[in-house]
Design an enzyme around this catalytic site. Structure first.
Site, PDB file in Angstrom:
ATOM      1  NE  ARG A  41      -8.258   0.306  -5.904  1.00  0.00           N
ATOM      2  CZ  ARG A  41      -7.672  -0.156  -6.993  1.00  0.00           C
ATOM      3  NH1 ARG A  41      -6.375  -0.380  -7.014  1.00  0.00           N
ATOM      4  NH2 ARG A  41      -8.380  -0.386  -8.066  1.00  0.00           N
ATOM      5  NE  ARG A  79      -7.251  -9.896  -8.677  1.00  0.00           N
ATOM      6  CZ  ARG A  79      -7.205 -11.187  -8.985  1.00  0.00           C
ATOM      7  NH1 ARG A  79      -6.073 -11.744  -9.331  1.00  0.00           N
ATOM      8  NH2 ARG A  79      -8.299 -11.909  -8.968  1.00  0.00           N
ATOM      9  CB  THR A  80      -4.081  -3.526  -5.347  1.00  0.00           C
ATOM     10  OG1 THR A  80      -4.512  -3.670  -6.690  1.00  0.00           O
ATOM     11  CG2 THR A  80      -2.978  -2.492  -5.297  1.00  0.00           C
ATOM     12  CG  HIS A 109      -2.861   0.694 -10.260  1.00  0.00           C
ATOM     13  ND1 HIS A 109      -2.181   0.659  -9.064  1.00  0.00           N
ATOM     14  CD2 HIS A 109      -3.457  -0.517 -10.372  1.00  0.00           C
ATOM     15  CE1 HIS A 109      -2.371  -0.524  -8.483  1.00  0.00           C
ATOM     16  NE2 HIS A 109      -3.141  -1.249  -9.269  1.00  0.00           N
ATOM     17  CE  LYS A 150     -17.250   7.364  13.722  1.00  0.00           C
ATOM     18  NZ  LYS A 150     -16.006   7.137  14.486  1.00  0.00           N
TER      19      LYS A 150
END
Ligand SMILES: [Zn+2]
Lengths: 305, 155
Positions: free
Chosen positions: A104, A54-55, A132, A83
């Site tokens: 994010r 969504r974001t 956020h 890795k």
């Protein structure tokens, strides 16, 4: 003094009241005229170290409407991150390929750290349970849009107020205006004292309720959140409260005409679908506002607005 | 006088430092952060001594040792009431309360297991703040969580 250009946005408290208002004003311009190709020569990186469709879609749609290009990844499994590359190395590498990084990351505080090592600005799209800020900006935009102003709002926040980071940030931001807070939650998920201290320090009022209906005639904004079963140490306790904070259409009878219902989405069962048809339901429009706000933020940080 | 009784219980030192007015329950924490269990110097200590101001207090005396600012910051975190007394040839040459710095960098660990400082090579950084009850808290610059004294662990 407004200083948004070339600055990262990690936490909503990084911005002053005037800086927040500037972003909201620019966002209004994008609501009127969304397709302004001012980002044609720019590359924006979206680094999602944990998936949040969504974001990510909201940010990528904002970039596309502005005519910009996108590089990045939607989850870390196909990248060098798996890795064992350090966050610093990933940021330093990607900053060579882009003008701004939207990130994010599941680690709390990762966005602040990234902003310290990155030569290009970072927009925090969620750092674990911490911040956020674009969610907060779009909430503010939606409140101002539906109420005409951010002053003298009675906001009722309902559900999980203990762990919900969106409500914590929103309280911090709204404390810059003359807001009255109504906190509705089960006893075990009450607003933390650190957040209540914030309200008190700002010289504002808050009230706490366990009974949802008590708040209905008072609120201008009803901010609903999810109550998640895994937050409860005792499953019986969850069973007891999970249906006490579900909104259905009949409950809105005593509410004010100007009341609007917000929700950060996705919902589980706390918003009955029969609310969707009510003109007071605003949560899908709220999500749409997120694109305008993200367009505004990207344009302002790049110095294009 | 309290001071006299204290003197009787804990031997005087000729040269070195006395850390007085330590909350009794934190004496061993101070011991640990100053690494006194590994020192070859003479160390005397007492706990549960009577104190007019604090009820019960602890005291530590270390021979031939004077502390740097960073070490005093560490003492201040676990024993904010402590007094540092420097002794030269049995005379007090310097005496002062410990003071907390505004920021504490790279001394303590963040208690939040999800904090970036516990997963990447990032030096920790905290702002020293007071909660609504006037108690000292450390606010992590990164994860923005606050921790109280009970959660403090040194790096
Ligand atoms: Zn932390």
């Amino acid at each position: 003094m407004i200083k948004i250009k070339n600055r990262s946005l990690v936490s909503i408290t990084d911005y002053t009241k005037d800086e927040i208002l500037r972003i909201l004003d620019i966002a209004e311009g994008f609501e009127e005229d969304q397709r302004q190709k001012i980002l044609r020569d720019y590359v924006i990186a979206t680094l999602f170290f944990e998936p949040s469709t969504r974001t990510r879609l909201s940010f990528e749609s904002a970039v596309q409407y502005l005519g910009g290009s996108i590089v990045g990844f939607a989850s870390p499994d196909v990248t060098s991150v798996t890795k064992g590359e350090t966050l610093k190395d990933t940021i330093l590498t990607v900053s060579n390929y882009s003008d701004l990084i939207v990130m994010r990351n599941p680690m709390d505080g990762s966005a602040r750290y990234a902003s310290e090592v990155s030569p290009v600005p970072i927009i925090n799209a969620g750092d674990g349970a911490n911040q956020h800020p674009t969610q907060c900006l779009l909430d503010l935009y939606s409140i101002r849009k539906t109420q005409g102003s951010l002053d003298n709002i009675h906001i009722a926040m309902v559900g999980d107020l203990k762990y919900g980071r969106t409500v914590h940030s929103l309280v911090q931001a709204l404390s810059l205006w003359n807001t009255t807070f109504h906190f509705v939650s089960p006893e075990s998920l009450k607003m933390p004292s650190s957040v209540k201290t914030w309200v008190k320090k700002a010289g504002l009022e808050y009230h706490q309720y366990t009974d949802f209906m008590e708040v209905m005639p008072k609120a201008d904004i009803l901010y609903m959140t999810r109550i998640q079963g895994e937050r409860f140490p005792d499953p019986l306790e969850y069973e007891k409260v999970k249906n006490a904070y579900v909104l259905d259409n009949s409950m809105l009878e005593t509410s004010k005409d100007n009341l609007r219902i917000l929700h950060p989405l996705p919902r589980v069962n706390e918003l009955n679908e029969d609310v969707d048809g009510n003109p007071k339901a605003y949560y899908f429009q709220q999500a749409k506002n997120g694109v305008y706000v993200r367009q505004a933020l990207i344009a302002a940080i790049l110095g294009l607005k | 006088m309290n001071t006299k009784r204290t003197e009787l219980k804990v031997s005087a030192i000729r040269n070195g430092t006395v850390i007085d007015h330590i909350p009794s329950e934190n004496v061993f924490q101070v011991f640990k952060i100053l690494n006194l269990d590994n020192t070859s110097r003479q160390v005397y200590f007492g706990t549960n001594l009577d104190s007019k101001k604090y009820g019960k207090k602890g005291i530590i005396k270390i021979s031939n040792k004077y502390f740097e600012n960073e070490e005093i910051s560490k003492i201040a975190i676990v024993a904010p009431t402590a007094t540092i007394i420097e002794i030269k040839d049995y005379d007090v040459t310097k005496k002062g309360k410990v003071t907390l710095p505004e920021n504490i960098n790279n001394i303590v660990k963040c208690f939040n297991p999800k904090c970036v400082t516990n997963h990447q090579n990032v030096p920790t950084s905290f702002r020293v703040i007071e909660d609504h009850k006037g108690k000292m808290k450390l606010l992590c610059k990164y994860c923005e969580k606050t921790m109280g004294q009970e959660n403090i662990e040194f790096l």
